[in-house]
Motif scaffolding. Sequence first.
Motif, PDB file in Angstrom:
ATOM      1  N   ILE A 176      35.280   4.328 -65.899  1.00 34.17           N
ATOM      2  CA  ILE A 176      35.246   4.881 -67.259  1.00 34.17           C
ATOM      3  C   ILE A 176      33.792   5.104 -67.670  1.00 34.17           C
ATOM      4  CG2 ILE A 176      35.751   4.396 -69.683  1.00 34.17           C
ATOM      5  CD1 ILE A 176      38.310   3.090 -68.774  1.00 34.17           C
ATOM      6  N   ASN A 177      33.479   6.351 -67.989  1.00 29.46           N
ATOM      7  CA  ASN A 177      32.141   6.731 -68.418  1.00 29.46           C
ATOM      8  C   ASN A 177      32.258   7.492 -69.732  1.00 29.46           C
ATOM      9  OD1 ASN A 177      30.048   6.161 -66.202  1.00 29.46           O
ATOM     10  ND2 ASN A 177      31.817   6.985 -65.105  1.00 29.46           N
ATOM     11  N   VAL A 178      31.812   6.884 -70.821  1.00 31.77           N
ATOM     12  CA  VAL A 178      31.898   7.580 -72.104  1.00 31.77           C
ATOM     13  C   VAL A 178      30.711   7.189 -72.981  1.00 31.77           C
ATOM     14  CG1 VAL A 178      34.386   7.928 -72.256  1.00 31.77           C
ATOM     15  CG2 VAL A 178      33.408   5.739 -72.932  1.00 31.77           C
ATOM     16  N   THR A 179      30.418   8.057 -73.933  1.00 31.68           N
ATOM     17  CA  THR A 179      29.418   7.720 -74.948  1.00 31.68           C
ATOM     18  C   THR A 179      29.974   8.095 -76.313  1.00 31.68           C
ATOM     19  OG1 THR A 179      28.416   9.895 -74.736  1.00 31.68           O
ATOM     20  CG2 THR A 179      27.430   8.106 -73.453  1.00 31.68           C
ATOM     21  N   VAL A 180      29.489   7.403 -77.319  1.00 30.22           N
ATOM     22  CA  VAL A 180      29.877   7.707 -78.699  1.00 30.22           C
ATOM     23  C   VAL A 180      28.597   7.848 -79.518  1.00 30.22           C
ATOM     24  CG1 VAL A 180      31.166   6.928 -80.721  1.00 30.22           C
ATOM     25  CG2 VAL A 180      31.945   6.301 -78.434  1.00 30.22           C
ATOM     26  N   ASP A 181      28.512   8.918 -80.312  1.00 34.75           N
ATOM     27  CA  ASP A 181      27.347   9.104 -81.170  1.00 34.75           C
ATOM     28  C   ASP A 181      27.670   8.708 -82.605  1.00 34.75           C
ATOM     29  OD1 ASP A 181      25.604   9.996 -79.201  1.00 34.75           O
ATOM     30  OD2 ASP A 181      26.439  12.034 -79.298  1.00 34.75           O
TER      31      ASP A 181
ATOM     32  N   ARG B  29      36.863  14.108 -81.399  1.00 27.30           N
ATOM     33  CA  ARG B  29      36.856  14.144 -79.948  1.00 27.30           C
ATOM     34  C   ARG B  29      37.946  13.221 -79.418  1.00 27.30           C
ATOM     35  NH1 ARG B  29      32.849  12.392 -75.958  1.00 27.30           N
ATOM     36  NH2 ARG B  29      31.707  11.310 -77.583  1.00 27.30           N
ATOM     37  N   VAL B  30      38.558  13.624 -78.343  1.00 25.64           N
ATOM     38  CA  VAL B  30      39.687  12.873 -77.783  1.00 25.64           C
ATOM     39  C   VAL B  30      39.340  12.337 -76.399  1.00 25.64           C
ATOM     40  CG1 VAL B  30      42.028  13.133 -76.834  1.00 25.64           C
ATOM     41  CG2 VAL B  30      41.480  14.118 -79.062  1.00 25.64           C
ATOM     42  N   TRP B  31      39.723  11.079 -76.170  1.00 20.63           N
ATOM     43  CA  TRP B  31      39.715  10.540 -74.808  1.00 20.63           C
ATOM     44  C   TRP B  31      41.174  10.332 -74.419  1.00 20.63           C
ATOM     45  CZ3 TRP B  31      36.007   5.849 -75.884  1.00 20.63           C
ATOM     46  CH2 TRP B  31      34.729   6.332 -76.204  1.00 20.63           C
ATOM     47  N   ALA B  32      41.576  10.965 -73.353  1.00 20.83           N
ATOM     48  CA  ALA B  32      42.951  10.778 -72.897  1.00 20.83           C
ATOM     49  C   ALA B  32      42.956   9.828 -71.705  1.00 20.83           C
ATOM     50  CB  ALA B  32      43.558  12.116 -72.510  1.00 20.83           C
ATOM     51  N   PHE B  33      43.673   8.719 -71.867  1.00 16.18           N
ATOM     52  CA  PHE B  33      43.772   7.714 -70.793  1.00 16.18           C
ATOM     53  C   PHE B  33      45.041   7.958 -69.977  1.00 16.18           C
ATOM     54  CE2 PHE B  33      40.749   4.099 -71.240  1.00 16.18           C
ATOM     55  CZ  PHE B  33      40.012   4.578 -72.311  1.00 16.18           C
ATOM     56  N   TYR B  34      44.881   7.832 -68.673  1.00 13.19           N
ATOM     57  CA  TYR B  34      46.055   7.903 -67.805  1.00 13.19           C
ATOM     58  C   TYR B  34      45.805   6.989 -66.606  1.00 13.19           C
ATOM     59  CZ  TYR B  34      49.685   9.711 -64.747  1.00 13.19           C
ATOM     60  OH  TYR B  34      50.780   9.814 -63.915  1.00 13.19           O
TER      61      TYR B  34
ATOM     62  N   ILE C 291      41.182  10.984 -68.278  1.00  9.90           N
ATOM     63  CA  ILE C 291      41.398  12.265 -67.599  1.00  9.90           C
ATOM     64  C   ILE C 291      40.858  13.417 -68.424  1.00  9.90           C
ATOM     65  CG2 ILE C 291      43.350  11.529 -66.191  1.00  9.90           C
ATOM     66  CD1 ILE C 291      45.187  12.829 -68.312  1.00  9.90           C
ATOM     67  N   CYS C 292      40.500  13.149 -69.669  1.00 11.08           N
ATOM     68  CA  CYS C 292      39.954  14.220 -70.487  1.00 11.08           C
ATOM     69  C   CYS C 292      39.099  13.619 -71.588  1.00 11.08           C
ATOM     70  CB  CYS C 292      41.090  15.052 -71.085  1.00 11.08           C
ATOM     71  SG  CYS C 292      40.517  16.338 -72.202  1.00 11.08           S
ATOM     72  N   ASP C 293      37.887  14.147 -71.746  1.00  8.92           N
ATOM     73  CA  ASP C 293      36.990  13.725 -72.827  1.00  8.92           C
ATOM     74  C   ASP C 293      36.460  15.015 -73.422  1.00  8.92           C
ATOM     75  OD1 ASP C 293      34.924  12.951 -74.449  1.00  8.92           O
ATOM     76  OD2 ASP C 293      33.839  11.812 -72.923  1.00  8.92           O
ATOM     77  N   ALA C 294      37.082  15.477 -74.517  1.00  9.67           N
ATOM     78  CA  ALA C 294      36.770  16.812 -75.027  1.00  9.67           C
ATOM     79  C   ALA C 294      37.040  16.883 -76.522  1.00  9.67           C
ATOM     80  CB  ALA C 294      37.629  17.844 -74.302  1.00  9.67           C
ATOM     81  N   PRO C 295      36.445  17.884 -77.195  1.00 15.93           N
ATOM     82  CA  PRO C 295      36.783  18.093 -78.604  1.00 15.93           C
ATOM     83  C   PRO C 295      38.295  18.241 -78.766  1.00 15.93           C
ATOM     84  CG  PRO C 295      34.914  19.450 -77.996  1.00 15.93           C
ATOM     85  CD  PRO C 295      35.404  18.814 -76.733  1.00 15.93           C
ATOM     86  N   THR C 296      38.787  17.838 -79.916  1.00 13.41           N
ATOM     87  CA  THR C 296      40.228  17.696 -80.108  1.00 13.41           C
ATOM     88  C   THR C 296      41.021  18.957 -79.732  1.00 13.41           C
ATOM     89  OG1 THR C 296      39.699  16.221 -81.918  1.00 13.41           O
ATOM     90  CG2 THR C 296      41.974  16.955 -81.756  1.00 13.41           C
TER      91      THR C 296
ATOM     92  N   GLU D  45      40.343  21.419 -77.849  1.00 13.44           N
ATOM     93  CA  GLU D  45      40.283  21.673 -76.419  1.00 13.44           C
ATOM     94  C   GLU D  45      41.195  20.705 -75.654  1.00 13.44           C
ATOM     95  OE1 GLU D  45      36.641  21.361 -73.479  1.00 13.44           O
ATOM     96  OE2 GLU D  45      36.076  22.395 -75.341  1.00 13.44           O
ATOM     97  N   ALA D  46      41.128  19.435 -76.041  1.00 14.67           N
ATOM     98  CA  ALA D  46      41.924  18.417 -75.356  1.00 14.67           C
ATOM     99  C   ALA D  46      43.417  18.675 -75.513  1.00 14.67           C
ATOM    100  CB  ALA D  46      41.578  17.039 -75.903  1.00 14.67           C
ATOM    101  N   MET D  47      43.815  19.193 -76.673  1.00 16.18           N
ATOM    102  CA  MET D  47      45.232  19.456 -76.920  1.00 16.18           C
ATOM    103  C   MET D  47      45.759  20.545 -75.986  1.00 16.18           C
ATOM    104  SD  MET D  47      46.408  17.480 -79.351  1.00 16.18           S
ATOM    105  CE  MET D  47      45.359  16.076 -79.079  1.00 16.18           C
ATOM    106  N   MET D  48      44.852  21.389 -75.508  1.00 19.81           N
ATOM    107  CA  MET D  48      45.270  22.477 -74.633  1.00 19.81           C
ATOM    108  C   MET D  48      45.051  22.160 -73.158  1.00 19.81           C
ATOM    109  SD  MET D  48      46.463  24.470 -76.757  1.00 19.81           S
ATOM    110  CE  MET D  48      46.861  25.776 -75.603  1.00 19.81           C
ATOM    111  N   ASP D  49      44.420  21.016 -72.906  1.00 20.25           N
ATOM    112  CA  ASP D  49      44.086  20.654 -71.530  1.00 20.25           C
ATOM    113  C   ASP D  49      45.361  20.456 -70.700  1.00 20.25           C
ATOM    114  OD1 ASP D  49      41.611  19.409 -69.834  1.00 20.25           O
ATOM    115  OD2 ASP D  49      43.501  18.347 -69.405  1.00 20.25           O
ATOM    116  N   GLU D  50      45.375  21.053 -69.526  1.00 25.42           N
ATOM    117  CA  GLU D  50      46.584  20.999 -68.697  1.00 25.42           C
ATOM    118  C   GLU D  50      46.998  19.578 -68.340  1.00 25.42           C
ATOM    119  OE1 GLU D  50      49.273  22.502 -67.537  1.00 25.42           O
ATOM    120  OE2 GLU D  50      48.583  23.906 -69.073  1.00 25.42           O
ATOM    121  N   LYS D  51      46.002  18.792 -67.910  1.00 25.23           N
ATOM    122  CA  LYS D  51      46.317  17.417 -67.494  1.00 25.23           C
ATOM    123  C   LYS D  51      46.807  16.580 -68.680  1.00 25.23           C
ATOM    124  CE  LYS D  51      42.567  16.493 -64.937  1.00 25.23           C
ATOM    125  NZ  LYS D  51      41.630  15.647 -64.183  1.00 25.23           N
ATOM    126  N   VAL D  52      46.161  16.785 -69.827  1.00 23.37           N
ATOM    127  CA  VAL D  52      46.574  16.033 -71.014  1.00 23.37           C
ATOM    128  C   VAL D  52      47.997  16.422 -71.383  1.00 23.37           C
ATOM    129  CG1 VAL D  52      46.132  15.664 -73.464  1.00 23.37           C
ATOM    130  CG2 VAL D  52      44.218  15.811 -71.871  1.00 23.37           C
TER     131      VAL D  52
END
Lengths: 260, 331
Positions: free
Chosen positions: A23-28, A216-221, A226-231, A233-240
């Motif tokens: 898991i690699n993430v940052t929060v500003d 921003r969304v982090w999707a855990f699986y 599996i996805c760390d993207a603006p909301t 974008e994440a809602m449209m992400d195939e894997k998500v």
Amino acid sequence: MTHVLEVRDLQKSFGGVIAAHNINVTVDTGETIGIIGANGAGKTTFVNMVTGYLPPSGGTIEFLGGSVVGMHPREVTRLGLCRSFQVPQVFLSDSVFDNMIMAYGIAERTGLGLFTPIHTDERAARVDAQLKRYQIEDYRDAAASALPQGIRKLLDIAMATVRNPKLIMLDEPTSGISVEEKFGLMDIIMQALREEDTTVMFIEHDMEIVERFVDRVWAFYQGEIICDAPTAEAMMDEKVREFVIGQEYHPAHLEGSANA
Amino acid sequence: MTRLLDRTFWGLTLGLFALLLLNFLLEEWMRSIGLQSLSRGCVAIGLLVLWRTGLVSFGHALFFGFGAYTVAMLQIIGINDIILLLIGGMATAGGLALVLGFLLRQYRAIFFALLNMAFSMILYGVLAKVESLGSTDGIGISQVTFFGFTASSEAYRPTLFVFAAIFAYIAAVGSHWYLKSTLGLMTMAVRENEIRVEYLGYSAEKAIHIKYVLSGVLAGVGGVIMALTVGHVDPDSMVYWTVSGDFVFITILAGTGNVGATFIGALVYELLRTYAFEFAPEIWQLILGGALLLIIMFLPDGLWSLRSEWRSRRALAAARSGKTEKGEAGQ
């Protein structure tokens, strides 16, 4: 600028079960992060590791530039990283007011100050201000055990934020709350937290809430993000869509244009 | 609400003066009962402090006995003043609680209760073997001095009573104030929700540890008073696990509502035991057990609940007769 939170290569396994993997993430500062994922995907394990409740098997966690790996929850809390709970953790036998004043009393402890009376007028004023901020002042003298679920959730978060944390992790703030009440509850929480300039991360299953409140969304699986993207974008992400929210979910911003 | 000089403080102060006056009137056997009540009352306050955290100890005779045997050991090396003996008893009992606390603070519920008992049985076993302390026969305690002054033989017991009453008073007032402090009220928080306490930034185990040391010191005070009262210490009457049971009995009898009630509970227990033994030597345990049963069934919050009961009835009566409840509003 340093990040509020920076997590690198975080690992956790329970025996053979991998609960967190790379898991690699940052929060500003000022961001609002939504953590989504099915049950068992590793969301709460992540929160537990960041707040010191569980030791990671590997990797680093830096809060405001300093490592918090190996610290106790109380030490992490004192640094300004707080959390609320899926099941509200309050003192059930006491009134809302007594819960809050106890929270302030413990949070404001200073050595021998622990031997001074808990009840001071200034502290009582802070309690009342906090109850007002979370709009639960009407329940001031009610027993915590007799509160409706939504109020108890708010009390839990009000207690978690007595230290004015820099970062707060909310574990499913709307679970167990009826659909009609969810948005109102989140409005109260987010407004109160913004007043204090608190950076927010929360675990959420309801995608409408995510879309409305999250940057921003982090999707855990299965222990991975599996996805760390603006909301949007994440809602449209195939894997998500395949693994977390389901293909049939239609994000609000698209629904609006489809109807037009 | 936050004042230190509250009703309990004044009640305890009044109690102290009443005892000091009564001291002139008491027959020696009554004084003896009073001294033993003061002693056991101190230990039971220590149990009350733990009880409010949701912890019960079935082994506080450990610290009680430690305090009592400290008196014997200090006398062996020639220390014989009541203040030094008291400080010594508090220090050894508190020190032992500090050390054991590192282990015990990790346990809760029945494990906590029985681990205490285990330690008290170990001490019992050790003391029963140590010849220089009289093994199972115990060892005598000689008369002490009071701030360097020696009391005449008629004045000795009354003087001892004065000192014991003052010690118990300080223990009670100190504990009462402690229970009102942030740390003292944290007992409730720890009992209700340790996770929340942890996530507010304080260690629940540390809070328990501090309480444990405090309860150990209080039991040590009780032990010192008992050793001087009885004039003899032996493993069976100071450290055996039934002695720990007496303290739990008193705590249940008195309730955990107020430290003052603890001394009333200790006195009632002492009288109950004395008279049960005198009038029914064959079945005195039956009487004690029956009394405990009645308390648990009808007064689960102990004798202290009689007072709240009485007050709520009075309030109800006042309300019915249309009077204002000014007298109650201040509570």
